[in-house]
Design a protein around this motif. Sequence first.
Motif, PDB file in Angstrom:
ATOM      1  N   ARG A 157       1.051  -1.268   0.400  1.00 13.53           N
ATOM      2  CA  ARG A 157       0.171  -0.181  -0.209  1.00 13.53           C
ATOM      3  C   ARG A 157       1.063   1.170  -0.507  1.00 13.53           C
ATOM      4  N   HIS A 158       1.815   1.401   1.046  1.00  7.67           N
ATOM      5  CA  HIS A 158       2.714   2.765   1.507  1.00  7.67           C
ATOM      6  C   HIS A 158       3.915   2.293   0.605  1.00  7.67           C
ATOM      7  N   ARG A 166     -11.428   3.483   7.692  1.00 10.38           N
ATOM      8  CA  ARG A 166     -10.079   4.675   8.117  1.00 10.38           C
ATOM      9  C   ARG A 166     -10.104   5.852   6.819  1.00 10.38           C
ATOM     10  N   GLU A 218      -0.358   9.790   4.808  1.00 12.94           N
ATOM     11  CA  GLU A 218       0.140   8.492   5.325  1.00 12.94           C
ATOM     12  C   GLU A 218      -0.922   6.734   6.047  1.00 12.94           C
ATOM     13  N   ASN A 219      -1.657   6.962   6.255  1.00 11.89           N
ATOM     14  CA  ASN A 219      -2.139   5.887   6.701  1.00 11.89           C
ATOM     15  C   ASN A 219      -2.975   5.716   5.799  1.00 11.89           C
ATOM     16  N   THR A 220      -3.716   6.287   4.460  1.00 15.69           N
ATOM     17  CA  THR A 220      -4.318   6.091   3.905  1.00 15.69           C
ATOM     18  C   THR A 220      -3.789   5.427   2.269  1.00 15.69           C
ATOM     19  N   HIS A 221      -3.397   6.521   1.536  1.00 13.17           N
ATOM     20  CA  HIS A 221      -2.841   6.623  -0.134  1.00 13.17           C
ATOM     21  C   HIS A 221      -3.116   5.472  -0.954  1.00 13.17           C
ATOM     22  N   GLU A 222      -4.623   5.671  -0.698  1.00 12.12           N
ATOM     23  CA  GLU A 222      -5.833   5.396  -1.259  1.00 12.12           C
ATOM     24  C   GLU A 222      -6.660   6.337  -2.776  1.00 12.12           C
ATOM     25  N   HIS A 230       2.719   1.830  -5.805  1.00 10.41           N
ATOM     26  CA  HIS A 230       2.658   2.297  -4.461  1.00 10.41           C
ATOM     27  C   HIS A 230       4.162   1.677  -3.878  1.00 10.41           C
ATOM     28  N   HIS A 272       6.407   4.234  -3.394  1.00  8.89           N
ATOM     29  CA  HIS A 272       5.933   5.763  -2.727  1.00  8.89           C
ATOM     30  C   HIS A 272       7.474   5.781  -1.817  1.00  8.89           C
TER      31      HIS A 272
END
Lengths: 239, 83
Positions: free
Chosen positions: A43-44, B51, B21-25, A71, A74
Amino acid sequence: MKARIAAVGDIHLGEDVRGKFRERLAGIEERADVLLLAGDLTRHGTVEEGKVVADELRDLPIPVVAVLGNHDYHSDAQDTITALLNDAGVTVLDDASTVLVCHGERLGIVGGKGFGGGFAGKCASEFGEPETKEFVRHTKDIAERWRIALKELQADHRVVLAHYSPVKDTLEGEPKEIYPFLGSYLLAEAVDAEGADLILHGHAHLGTEKGMTPGGIRVRNVALPVLGRAYGVYSLNGH
Amino acid sequence: MAHEAPQYVAARVQRALAEGENTHELGIRVDVRGDQLFLRGKVSTEERRTRLAGVAGEAAPELKVRNEITVVEIRDPGEEESL
Ligand SMILES: [Fe+2]
Ligand SMILES: [Fe+2]
Protein backbone atom coordinates in the motif's frame (compact mmCIF):
# COMPACT_ATOMS: atom_id res chain seq x y z
CA MET A 1 0.42 -28.62 -24.15
CA LYS A 2 -0.98 -25.55 -22.52
CA ALA A 3 0.50 -23.19 -20.01
CA ARG A 4 -1.88 -22.14 -17.26
CA ILE A 5 -1.17 -18.69 -15.89
CA ALA A 6 -2.64 -17.41 -12.64
CA ALA A 7 -2.49 -13.64 -12.36
CA VAL A 8 -3.56 -10.89 -10.00
CA GLY A 9 -2.42 -7.34 -9.30
CA ASP A 10 -3.05 -4.64 -6.72
CA ILE A 11 -3.12 -6.96 -3.75
CA HIS A 12 -1.95 -3.98 -1.64
CA LEU A 13 -0.85 -6.03 1.34
CA GLY A 14 0.05 -4.71 4.75
CA GLU A 15 0.39 -5.93 8.32
CA ASP A 16 -3.39 -5.56 8.82
CA VAL A 17 -4.18 -8.26 6.26
CA ARG A 18 -1.25 -10.62 6.93
CA GLY A 19 -2.14 -14.26 6.23
CA LYS A 20 -5.27 -13.55 4.20
CA PHE A 21 -3.67 -13.55 0.75
CA ARG A 22 -1.81 -16.81 1.38
CA GLU A 23 -5.10 -18.43 2.41
CA ARG A 24 -6.59 -17.55 -0.97
CA LEU A 25 -3.67 -19.20 -2.77
CA ALA A 26 -4.40 -22.63 -1.27
CA GLY A 27 -4.55 -25.24 -4.01
CA ILE A 28 -3.21 -22.88 -6.69
CA GLU A 29 -0.85 -25.62 -7.96
CA GLU A 30 -3.88 -27.62 -9.14
CA ARG A 31 -5.18 -24.71 -11.19
CA ALA A 32 -2.06 -23.06 -12.57
CA ASP A 33 1.59 -23.57 -13.52
CA VAL A 34 2.79 -20.11 -12.55
CA LEU A 35 1.55 -17.09 -10.58
CA LEU A 36 2.13 -13.63 -12.03
CA LEU A 37 1.71 -10.51 -9.88
CA ALA A 38 0.96 -7.26 -11.70
CA GLY A 39 2.34 -4.74 -9.20
CA ASP A 40 1.02 -2.68 -6.27
CA LEU A 41 1.88 -5.50 -3.95
CA THR A 42 2.00 -3.04 -1.03
CA ARG A 43 0.00 0.00 0.00
CA HIS A 44 2.71 2.47 1.02
CA GLY A 45 5.79 0.80 -0.41
CA THR A 46 7.45 0.31 2.97
CA VAL A 47 9.99 -2.35 3.88
CA GLU A 48 7.57 -3.69 6.54
CA GLU A 49 4.89 -4.22 3.90
CA GLY A 50 7.47 -5.76 1.59
CA LYS A 51 8.18 -8.33 4.32
CA VAL A 52 4.48 -9.19 4.54
CA VAL A 53 4.33 -9.72 0.76
CA ALA A 54 7.47 -11.89 0.83
CA ASP A 55 6.07 -14.00 3.69
CA GLU A 56 2.76 -14.50 1.91
CA LEU A 57 4.54 -15.78 -1.22
CA ARG A 58 7.35 -17.79 0.34
CA ASP A 59 7.66 -21.43 -0.78
CA LEU A 60 4.56 -21.46 -2.93
CA PRO A 61 4.40 -24.75 -4.86
CA ILE A 62 4.50 -22.96 -8.25
CA PRO A 63 6.93 -20.29 -9.50
CA VAL A 64 6.00 -16.66 -8.81
CA VAL A 65 6.99 -13.79 -11.11
CA ALA A 66 6.16 -10.19 -10.19
CA VAL A 67 6.54 -6.59 -11.24
CA LEU A 68 6.24 -3.66 -8.85
CA GLY A 69 3.64 -0.90 -9.08
CA ASN A 70 3.57 2.80 -8.26
CA HIS A 71 2.61 2.13 -4.63
CA ASP A 72 5.67 -0.07 -4.21
CA TYR A 73 7.86 2.90 -5.17
CA HIS A 74 6.25 5.38 -2.79
CA SER A 75 8.73 5.02 0.09
CA ASP A 76 11.83 4.73 -2.13
CA ALA A 77 12.26 1.18 -0.83
CA GLN A 78 11.69 -0.59 -4.14
CA ASP A 79 15.17 -2.11 -4.17
CA THR A 80 14.79 -3.53 -0.66
CA ILE A 81 11.31 -4.84 -1.50
CA THR A 82 12.75 -6.50 -4.60
CA ALA A 83 15.52 -8.11 -2.53
CA LEU A 84 13.01 -9.36 0.07
CA LEU A 85 10.90 -10.90 -2.69
CA ASN A 86 13.94 -12.49 -4.32
CA ASP A 87 14.85 -14.04 -0.96
CA ALA A 88 11.36 -15.51 -0.79
CA GLY A 89 11.88 -17.12 -4.21
CA VAL A 90 9.94 -14.56 -6.26
CA THR A 91 11.39 -13.34 -9.56
CA VAL A 92 10.91 -9.59 -9.87
CA LEU A 93 11.10 -8.22 -13.40
CA ASP A 94 12.14 -4.61 -13.97
CA ASP A 95 12.04 -4.24 -17.75
CA ALA A 96 13.56 -7.66 -18.14
CA SER A 97 12.54 -11.18 -19.08
CA THR A 98 12.55 -14.67 -17.65
CA VAL A 99 11.80 -18.06 -19.16
CA LEU A 100 10.10 -20.90 -17.26
CA VAL A 101 9.52 -24.40 -18.51
CA CYS A 102 5.91 -25.63 -18.27
CA HIS A 103 5.10 -29.17 -19.45
CA GLY A 104 8.23 -29.15 -21.60
CA GLU A 105 7.41 -25.82 -23.27
CA ARG A 106 9.08 -22.50 -22.67
CA LEU A 107 6.93 -19.77 -21.16
CA GLY A 108 8.67 -16.43 -21.67
CA ILE A 109 7.67 -13.45 -19.56
CA VAL A 110 8.73 -9.87 -20.22
CA GLY A 111 7.86 -7.65 -17.30
CA GLY A 112 8.12 -4.14 -15.94
CA LYS A 113 5.97 -1.57 -14.23
CA GLY A 114 5.28 0.51 -17.34
CA PHE A 115 4.14 4.11 -16.94
CA GLY A 116 1.58 6.68 -18.07
CA GLY A 117 1.24 9.23 -20.84
CA GLY A 118 -2.13 8.47 -22.36
CA PHE A 119 -3.45 6.93 -25.51
CA ALA A 120 -2.95 7.61 -29.19
CA GLY A 121 -4.34 10.96 -30.25
CA LYS A 122 -4.90 12.07 -26.66
CA CYS A 123 -1.51 11.75 -25.08
CA ALA A 124 1.36 13.76 -23.70
CA SER A 125 4.30 14.51 -26.02
CA GLU A 126 7.98 14.92 -25.37
CA PHE A 127 7.70 18.69 -25.67
CA GLY A 128 8.00 21.77 -23.49
CA GLU A 129 9.12 21.87 -19.89
CA PRO A 130 11.80 19.43 -18.73
CA GLU A 131 9.28 17.87 -16.30
CA THR A 132 6.90 17.02 -19.14
CA LYS A 133 9.65 15.69 -21.32
CA GLU A 134 10.99 13.56 -18.50
CA PHE A 135 7.55 12.04 -17.86
CA VAL A 136 7.08 11.06 -21.50
CA ARG A 137 10.67 9.93 -21.91
CA HIS A 138 10.33 7.57 -18.94
CA THR A 139 7.51 5.74 -20.76
CA LYS A 140 9.38 5.77 -24.08
CA ASP A 141 12.48 4.26 -22.47
CA ILE A 142 10.43 1.53 -20.83
CA ALA A 143 8.64 0.70 -24.09
CA GLU A 144 11.97 0.46 -25.88
CA ARG A 145 13.38 -1.90 -23.22
CA TRP A 146 10.29 -4.10 -23.55
CA ARG A 147 10.65 -4.16 -27.32
CA ILE A 148 14.25 -5.30 -27.07
CA ALA A 149 13.44 -7.88 -24.38
CA LEU A 150 10.64 -9.28 -26.56
CA LYS A 151 12.85 -9.33 -29.63
CA GLU A 152 15.46 -11.35 -27.78
CA LEU A 153 12.98 -13.65 -26.03
CA GLN A 154 13.22 -17.29 -27.10
CA ALA A 155 10.04 -19.02 -25.96
CA ASP A 156 6.99 -20.99 -27.09
CA HIS A 157 4.52 -18.77 -25.21
CA ARG A 158 5.07 -15.05 -24.71
CA VAL A 159 3.47 -13.04 -21.94
CA VAL A 160 3.96 -9.40 -20.96
CA LEU A 161 3.46 -8.55 -17.29
CA ALA A 162 2.95 -4.89 -16.39
CA HIS A 163 1.40 -2.60 -13.82
CA TYR A 164 0.24 0.28 -16.04
CA SER A 165 -2.14 -0.40 -18.89
CA PRO A 166 -1.09 -0.55 -22.55
CA VAL A 167 -4.65 0.05 -23.80
CA LYS A 168 -7.71 2.03 -22.79
CA ASP A 169 -10.21 -0.82 -23.26
CA THR A 170 -9.35 -2.17 -19.83
CA LEU A 171 -9.70 1.27 -18.22
CA GLU A 172 -13.44 1.43 -18.95
CA GLY A 173 -15.04 2.47 -15.64
CA GLU A 174 -12.24 4.86 -14.65
CA PRO A 175 -12.78 8.61 -15.08
CA LYS A 176 -11.49 9.58 -18.57
CA GLU A 177 -9.62 12.57 -17.09
CA ILE A 178 -7.09 10.29 -15.41
CA TYR A 179 -6.38 7.94 -18.34
CA PRO A 180 -2.96 9.54 -18.96
CA PHE A 181 -1.94 8.43 -15.45
CA LEU A 182 -3.20 4.91 -15.96
CA GLY A 183 -1.19 3.85 -18.96
CA SER A 184 0.28 4.55 -22.34
CA TYR A 185 -0.25 3.32 -25.89
CA LEU A 186 3.56 3.29 -26.30
CA LEU A 187 3.61 0.09 -24.25
CA ALA A 188 1.10 -1.61 -26.59
CA GLU A 189 2.95 -0.34 -29.65
CA ALA A 190 6.18 -1.96 -28.47
CA VAL A 191 4.49 -5.29 -27.76
CA ASP A 192 2.56 -5.25 -31.03
CA ALA A 193 5.84 -4.70 -32.88
CA GLU A 194 7.45 -7.87 -31.50
CA GLY A 195 4.40 -10.00 -30.72
CA ALA A 196 3.08 -11.70 -27.59
CA ASP A 197 0.20 -14.01 -26.67
CA LEU A 198 -1.10 -12.04 -23.72
CA ILE A 199 -0.54 -8.81 -21.79
CA LEU A 200 -1.46 -8.65 -18.11
CA HIS A 201 -1.67 -5.45 -16.10
CA GLY A 202 -3.22 -3.93 -12.99
CA HIS A 203 -3.34 -0.36 -11.59
CA ALA A 204 -6.84 0.55 -12.85
CA HIS A 205 -8.93 -0.60 -9.89
CA LEU A 206 -12.16 0.65 -11.44
CA GLY A 207 -11.42 -0.68 -14.92
CA THR A 208 -12.57 -3.76 -16.85
CA GLU A 209 -10.93 -7.15 -17.25
CA LYS A 210 -10.81 -7.63 -21.00
CA GLY A 211 -9.28 -5.67 -23.84
CA MET A 212 -7.11 -5.94 -26.93
CA THR A 213 -4.21 -4.03 -28.47
CA PRO A 214 -4.59 -2.48 -31.94
CA GLY A 215 -2.44 -5.39 -33.16
CA GLY A 216 -4.88 -7.95 -31.74
CA ILE A 217 -3.02 -9.08 -28.62
CA ARG A 218 -5.29 -9.95 -25.71
CA VAL A 219 -5.00 -7.68 -22.68
CA ARG A 220 -6.31 -8.56 -19.22
CA ASN A 221 -6.61 -6.13 -16.31
CA VAL A 222 -6.07 -8.38 -13.32
CA ALA A 223 -6.34 -5.71 -10.58
CA LEU A 224 -7.90 -7.51 -7.63
CA PRO A 225 -10.94 -5.19 -7.35
CA VAL A 226 -11.61 -5.71 -11.08
CA LEU A 227 -11.37 -9.50 -10.92
CA GLY A 228 -13.30 -9.83 -7.67
CA ARG A 229 -11.68 -13.23 -7.35
CA ALA A 230 -8.41 -14.42 -5.81
CA TYR A 231 -6.70 -14.52 -9.21
CA GLY A 232 -7.58 -15.05 -12.84
CA VAL A 233 -6.41 -18.16 -14.68
CA TYR A 234 -5.56 -17.87 -18.37
CA SER A 235 -4.51 -20.89 -20.35
CA LEU A 236 -2.37 -20.49 -23.44
CA ASN A 237 -2.82 -23.36 -25.82
CA GLY A 238 -0.04 -24.79 -27.95
CA HIS A 239 0.06 -23.78 -31.57
CA MET B 1 -13.59 34.11 4.38
CA ALA B 2 -15.40 33.47 1.12
CA HIS B 3 -17.38 30.26 0.88
CA GLU B 4 -15.12 27.51 -0.51
CA ALA B 5 -16.28 26.08 -3.84
CA PRO B 6 -17.39 22.42 -3.54
CA GLN B 7 -14.93 21.40 -6.27
CA TYR B 8 -12.03 22.58 -4.12
CA VAL B 9 -13.38 20.78 -1.08
CA ALA B 10 -13.74 17.55 -3.07
CA ALA B 11 -10.22 17.94 -4.47
CA ARG B 12 -8.81 18.59 -1.00
CA VAL B 13 -10.47 15.44 0.37
CA GLN B 14 -9.27 13.35 -2.56
CA ARG B 15 -5.70 14.55 -2.01
CA ALA B 16 -5.96 13.76 1.69
CA LEU B 17 -7.02 10.20 0.84
CA ALA B 18 -4.30 9.76 -1.79
CA GLU B 19 -1.45 11.45 0.04
CA GLY B 20 -2.36 10.70 3.66
CA GLU B 21 0.23 8.48 5.28
CA ASN B 22 -2.37 6.11 6.68
CA THR B 23 -4.48 5.91 3.56
CA HIS B 24 -2.75 6.25 0.16
CA GLU B 25 -6.00 5.31 -1.47
CA LEU B 26 -6.06 6.58 -5.05
CA GLY B 27 -9.21 4.99 -6.37
CA ILE B 28 -11.86 6.84 -4.35
CA ARG B 29 -14.37 9.16 -6.02
CA VAL B 30 -15.23 12.18 -3.94
CA ASP B 31 -18.32 14.31 -4.59
CA VAL B 32 -19.73 17.20 -2.63
CA ARG B 33 -23.52 17.75 -2.75
CA GLY B 34 -24.79 20.52 -0.50
CA ASP B 35 -23.58 19.73 3.01
CA GLN B 36 -22.83 16.11 2.19
CA LEU B 37 -19.59 14.48 1.13
CA PHE B 38 -19.96 11.26 -0.87
CA LEU B 39 -17.18 8.69 -0.99
CA ARG B 40 -17.38 5.92 -3.57
CA GLY B 41 -15.01 3.12 -4.45
CA LYS B 42 -13.80 -0.30 -3.38
CA VAL B 43 -11.33 -1.28 -0.68
CA SER B 44 -10.15 -4.58 0.72
CA THR B 45 -11.16 -4.41 4.38
CA GLU B 46 -13.84 -2.88 6.58
CA GLU B 47 -11.12 -1.22 8.64
CA ARG B 48 -9.72 0.59 5.57
CA ARG B 49 -13.24 1.67 4.64
CA THR B 50 -13.77 3.23 8.06
CA ARG B 51 -10.32 4.83 8.11
CA LEU B 52 -10.98 6.58 4.79
CA ALA B 53 -14.21 8.08 6.08
CA GLY B 54 -12.32 9.32 9.13
CA VAL B 55 -9.62 11.02 7.06
CA ALA B 56 -12.24 12.51 4.73
CA GLY B 57 -14.15 13.87 7.72
CA GLU B 58 -11.00 15.52 9.09
CA ALA B 59 -10.25 17.12 5.72
CA ALA B 60 -13.79 18.54 5.46
CA PRO B 61 -15.15 18.85 9.01
CA GLU B 62 -18.04 21.05 7.86
CA LEU B 63 -19.57 18.27 5.76
CA LYS B 64 -21.51 15.13 6.59
CA VAL B 65 -19.62 12.12 5.24
CA ARG B 66 -21.69 9.60 3.28
CA ASN B 67 -19.48 6.53 3.11
CA GLU B 68 -20.57 4.55 0.03
CA ILE B 69 -17.22 2.78 -0.25
CA THR B 70 -17.68 -0.98 -0.44
CA VAL B 71 -15.44 -3.81 0.69
CA VAL B 72 -14.48 -6.06 -2.24
CA GLU B 73 -15.76 -9.60 -1.94
CA ILE B 74 -13.06 -11.97 -3.15
CA ARG B 75 -14.50 -15.10 -4.71
CA ASP B 76 -12.78 -18.34 -5.67
CA PRO B 77 -10.60 -18.21 -8.80
CA GLY B 78 -13.37 -19.92 -10.79
CA GLU B 79 -13.07 -21.14 -14.37
CA GLU B 80 -9.94 -20.58 -16.39
CA GLU B 81 -10.14 -18.61 -19.62
CA SER B 82 -8.75 -20.41 -22.65
CA LEU B 83 -6.81 -18.10 -24.95
FE1 LIG C 1 -3.27 -0.36 -7.12
FE1 LIG D 1 -1.11 1.38 -9.20
